[in-house]
Design an enzyme around this catalytic site. Structure first.
Site, PDB file in Angstrom:
ATOM      1  N   LYS A 167      16.505 -15.557   2.231  1.00  0.00           N
ATOM      2  CA  LYS A 167      15.749 -16.078   3.375  1.00  0.00           C
ATOM      3  C   LYS A 167      14.301 -15.611   3.282  1.00  0.00           C
ATOM      4  O   LYS A 167      14.000 -14.438   3.514  1.00  0.00           O
ATOM      5  CB  LYS A 167      16.353 -15.570   4.694  1.00  0.00           C
ATOM      6  N   GLU A 243      13.166  -1.944   1.873  1.00  0.00           N
ATOM      7  CA  GLU A 243      11.764  -1.650   1.529  1.00  0.00           C
ATOM      8  C   GLU A 243      10.967  -1.903   2.800  1.00  0.00           C
ATOM      9  O   GLU A 243      10.756  -3.054   3.184  1.00  0.00           O
ATOM     10  CB  GLU A 243      11.283  -2.577   0.409  1.00  0.00           C
ATOM     11  N   CYS A 277       2.192  -3.337   2.014  1.00  0.00           N
ATOM     12  CA  CYS A 277       2.887  -2.134   2.498  1.00  0.00           C
ATOM     13  C   CYS A 277       2.315  -0.892   1.826  1.00  0.00           C
ATOM     14  O   CYS A 277       2.376   0.197   2.370  1.00  0.00           O
ATOM     15  CB  CYS A 277       4.374  -2.254   2.230  1.00  0.00           C
ATOM     16  N   GLU A 373       0.597   1.368  11.008  1.00  0.00           N
ATOM     17  CA  GLU A 373       0.275   0.480   9.897  1.00  0.00           C
ATOM     18  C   GLU A 373      -0.757  -0.551  10.389  1.00  0.00           C
ATOM     19  O   GLU A 373      -0.479  -1.308  11.315  1.00  0.00           O
ATOM     20  CB  GLU A 373       1.570  -0.209   9.445  1.00  0.00           C
TER      21      GLU A 373
HETATM   22  P1  NAD Z   1       9.156  -8.500   9.362  1.00  0.00           P
HETATM   23  O1  NAD Z   1      10.060  -7.322   9.382  1.00  0.00           O
HETATM   24  O2  NAD Z   1       8.726  -9.073  10.657  1.00  0.00           O
HETATM   25  O3  NAD Z   1       9.855  -9.719   8.581  1.00  0.00           O
HETATM   26  C1  NAD Z   1      10.388  -9.569   7.292  1.00  0.00           C
HETATM   27  C2  NAD Z   1      11.502 -10.574   7.107  1.00  0.00           C
HETATM   28  O4  NAD Z   1      12.536 -10.321   8.056  1.00  0.00           O
HETATM   29  C3  NAD Z   1      11.080 -12.021   7.327  1.00  0.00           C
HETATM   30  O5  NAD Z   1      11.792 -12.833   6.438  1.00  0.00           O
HETATM   31  C4  NAD Z   1      11.534 -12.281   8.756  1.00  0.00           C
HETATM   32  O6  NAD Z   1      11.776 -13.636   9.021  1.00  0.00           O
HETATM   33  C5  NAD Z   1      12.816 -11.484   8.803  1.00  0.00           C
HETATM   34  N1  NAD Z   1      13.222 -11.090  10.147  1.00  0.00           N
HETATM   35  C6  NAD Z   1      12.436 -10.845  11.220  1.00  0.00           C
HETATM   36  N2  NAD Z   1      13.192 -10.494  12.272  1.00  0.00           N
HETATM   37  C7  NAD Z   1      14.482 -10.515  11.864  1.00  0.00           C
HETATM   38  C8  NAD Z   1      15.721 -10.246  12.498  1.00  0.00           C
HETATM   39  N3  NAD Z   1      15.793  -9.893  13.774  1.00  0.00           N
HETATM   40  N4  NAD Z   1      16.851 -10.357  11.771  1.00  0.00           N
HETATM   41  C9  NAD Z   1      16.793 -10.717  10.484  1.00  0.00           C
HETATM   42  N5  NAD Z   1      15.653 -10.989   9.826  1.00  0.00           N
HETATM   43  C10 NAD Z   1      14.499 -10.882  10.505  1.00  0.00           C
HETATM   44  O7  NAD Z   1       7.953  -8.083   8.451  1.00  0.00           O
HETATM   45  P2  NAD Z   1       6.682  -8.966   8.032  1.00  0.00           P
HETATM   46  O8  NAD Z   1       5.761  -8.995   9.190  1.00  0.00           O
HETATM   47  O9  NAD Z   1       7.102 -10.261   7.448  1.00  0.00           O
HETATM   48  O10 NAD Z   1       6.086  -8.096   6.839  1.00  0.00           O
HETATM   49  C11 NAD Z   1       5.273  -7.014   7.050  1.00  0.00           C
HETATM   50  C12 NAD Z   1       6.047  -5.713   6.955  1.00  0.00           C
HETATM   51  O11 NAD Z   1       6.731  -5.654   5.719  1.00  0.00           O
HETATM   52  C13 NAD Z   1       5.135  -4.512   6.967  1.00  0.00           C
HETATM   53  O12 NAD Z   1       5.679  -3.503   7.777  1.00  0.00           O
HETATM   54  C14 NAD Z   1       5.108  -4.069   5.506  1.00  0.00           C
HETATM   55  O13 NAD Z   1       4.795  -2.723   5.313  1.00  0.00           O
HETATM   56  C15 NAD Z   1       6.488  -4.402   5.085  1.00  0.00           C
HETATM   57  N6  NAD Z   1       6.549  -4.555   3.631  1.00  0.00           N
HETATM   58  C16 NAD Z   1       7.182  -3.590   2.919  1.00  0.00           C
HETATM   59  C17 NAD Z   1       7.231  -3.672   1.539  1.00  0.00           C
HETATM   60  C18 NAD Z   1       7.921  -2.616   0.733  1.00  0.00           C
HETATM   61  O14 NAD Z   1       8.189  -2.874  -0.423  1.00  0.00           O
HETATM   62  N7  NAD Z   1       8.221  -1.441   1.274  1.00  0.00           N
HETATM   63  C19 NAD Z   1       6.639  -4.752   0.892  1.00  0.00           C
HETATM   64  C20 NAD Z   1       5.994  -5.731   1.646  1.00  0.00           C
HETATM   65  C21 NAD Z   1       5.973  -5.608   3.032  1.00  0.00           C
END
Ligand code: NAD
Length: 470
Positions: A167, A243, A277, A373
């Site tokens: 997804k 992650e 991130c 962040e």
């Molecule tokens: P997010 O957590 O809002 O979303 C990530 C994914 O989860 C998306 O596909 C989203 O649709 C899905 N999602 C959201 N709510 C959900 C739920 N209730 N149930 C299931 N899936 C759900 O994060 P974002 O805003 O897309 O990305 C930014 C974040 O990701 C930042 O905190 C960043 O640090 C982190 N990030 C971490 C890494 C790493 O490798 N550690 C890499 C890239 C981004």
């Protein structure tokens, strides 16, 4: 400023993907529902045995071809990433190369599934250890690296012999769909990779976690959503890799090479417009060099061009209006807490979600902006003079993903790096990502590692056969 798409609204059963730089609709994508989520698992479950049963070399060759095809289509994929995510074309092309590299790395690892052989201390019994695919894996990815976050999971999963349901973030589903098409061209059989774009993330991922055929969740995104998914995964004790968010410190000592530190800071902070991130989130600069460092950084930041990727700009928009408001609020709060705006880039005359790159000096070490962040092009600087106190401040966070250390004396740089509670430390380097290295965080930045040998293990179960050997 309006955020309404300028072209027709989405057709029934689809959702629109918008360019955050122009606010125009790039494409419409089918909005998958719970029945689609279930049939994706049906397909992945049916494809599991045949795919897992292939010789490792066969899976390896498919991944190798996927690497070649991604590079063949690098410009097209970079254009797609830039259109749906907004990042600059330089960043987008860099992402495609990085993303493709996971296919190459795991093509090489696929033929080394690992194993062990031992003898019982009591004699007689032999232990034969093997690593087998964990099964159908659910992959959930964010919008900030639409290609790399997908391939960093797809490549090890496929190498291990797993089949997947993926997804992508609703903001950026087009790149994941394009990567899946390339995998088909590379020879991945039907049902092995199933991309499921949806606006109902909680419903679809929740359904997967409740489905007894799904044995693995590999998630990249915010710590808040990671916690939620871990709770859901607990119900069926689903194998989980996480992650999550970061709050990377960037440390500069008084003996650091300032030219190198400034160049590294520009990469660590402004790659992807700060929406990474691993982005340097808080700068700890020794008081002896803080004035010089700040002046040089401001000079560089004022040279950055902000605007649409199509105009060749270095910094693109943020992903959404909400992100702009969050970053602007973080800057305003920092100023209210005593920070000073030391420099700022120029905002474009464009309708997108832009924030001017900003340098904040004299930021109190305890200010909110140093703890949260930022996920945007804002560079807050605080100063230090006692190394031990600075290290305490650096480690006073629930995050532990990346960190950066610039010091002239390599021994000191290494010592500082080892004291930082982070999974990845750039030592005199502003970039830590490397498919050959185990990417991941300490503390609430995650569980497990991606890339390196470790990445394959995340998609394997360990089995041993205890053999009587009279
Ligand atoms: P997010 O957590 O809002 O979303 C990530 C994914 O989860 C998306 O596909 C989203 O649709 C899905 N999602 C959201 N709510 C959900 C739920 N209730 N149930 C299931 N899936 C759900 O994060 P974002 O805003 O897309 O990305 C930014 C974040 O990701 C930042 O905190 C960043 O640090 C982190 N990030 C971490 C890494 C790493 O490798 N550690 C890499 C890239 C981004």
């Amino acid at each position: 400023m309006t955020t309404t798409p300028t072209t027709a609204p989405a057709l029934a059963g689809t959702f629109a993907v918008e360019d955050p730089a122009t606010l125009e609709v790039v494409d419409h994508v089918r909005d998958h529902d719970l029945a689609d989520a279930r049939s994706a698992v049906d397909r992945a479950a049916a494809a599991l045995r045949p795919w897992a049963g292939l010789a490792p070399r066969v899976r390896s060759e498919v991944l190798r071809r996927a690497h070649e095809l991604m590079l063949r289509d690098r410009d097209r994929l970079a254009g797609l990433i830039a259109a749906e995510n907004g990042k600059s074309l330089v960043d987008a092309a860099g992402e495609v190369t990085y993303a493709a590299e996971f296919f190459r790395w795991f093509a090489e690892e696929a033929v080394r599934p690992g194993g062990d052989y031992g003898e019982s201390p009591a004699g007689g019994t032999r232990t034969v250890v093997r690593h087998v695919p964990v099964g159908v894996a659910a992959l959930v990815t964010p919008w900030n690296f639409p290609a790399a976050m997908a391939t960093r999971k797809l490549a090890p999963a496929l190498a291990a012999g797993c089949t997947v349901v993926l997804k992508p973030a609703a903001e950026t589903p087009l790149t994941a769909l394009a990567v899946a098409r390339l995998l088909t061209e590379a020879g991945v059989p039907d049902g092995v990779v199933n991309v499921v774009p949806t606006t109902d993330a909680a419903g679809v991922v929740g359904a997967w976690l409740a489905d007894e055929r799904v044995r693995k969740i590999s998630f990249t995104g915010s710590t808040a959503v990671g916690r939620l998914l871990l709770r859901q995964a607990a119900d069926r004790v689903v194998n989980a890799s996480m992650e999550l968010g970061g709050n990377a410190p960037f440390i500069v000592t008084e003996d650091a090479d300032l030219d190198a530190a400034v160049a590294g800071a520009m990469v660590a902070k402004f790659r992807n417009g700060g929406q990474a991130c691993t982005a340097a989130n808080r700068f700890y600069v020794h008081s002896d060099v803080a004035f010089d460092f700040t002046a040089r950084i401001v000079a560089e930041v004022e040279k950055l061009t902000t605007g649409p990727a199509a105009d060749g700009c270095a910094i693109g928009p943020l992903i959404s209006r909400a992100a702009v408001e969050r970053v602007e609020r973080a800057v305003a709060d920092a100023v209210a807490e005593g920070a000073r705006v030391a420099g700022r880039g120029v905002l474009p005359e464009a309708p997108g979600h832009f924030v001017a790159p900003t340098v904040l000096a004299d930021v109190p070490a305890g200010a909110a902006i140093m703890r949260e962040e930022i996920f945007g092009p804002v560079l807050p600087i605080t100063t230090w003079s006692e190394e031990a106190d600075m290290v305490d401040l650096v480690n006073d966070t629930e995050y532990g993903l990346a960190a950066y250390v610039y010091a002239g004396d390599l021994g000191r740089a290494m010592r500082l790096g080892e004291q930082v509670e982070a999974g990845m430390v750039g030592v005199n380097r502003g970039l830590v990502s490397d498919p050959a290295a185990p990417f991941g965080g300490f503390k609430q930045s995650g569980l497990g590692r991606e890339g390196a040998r470790d990445g394959l293990r995340e998609f394997q179960e360990t089995q041993y056969l205890s053999v009587d050997w009279p």
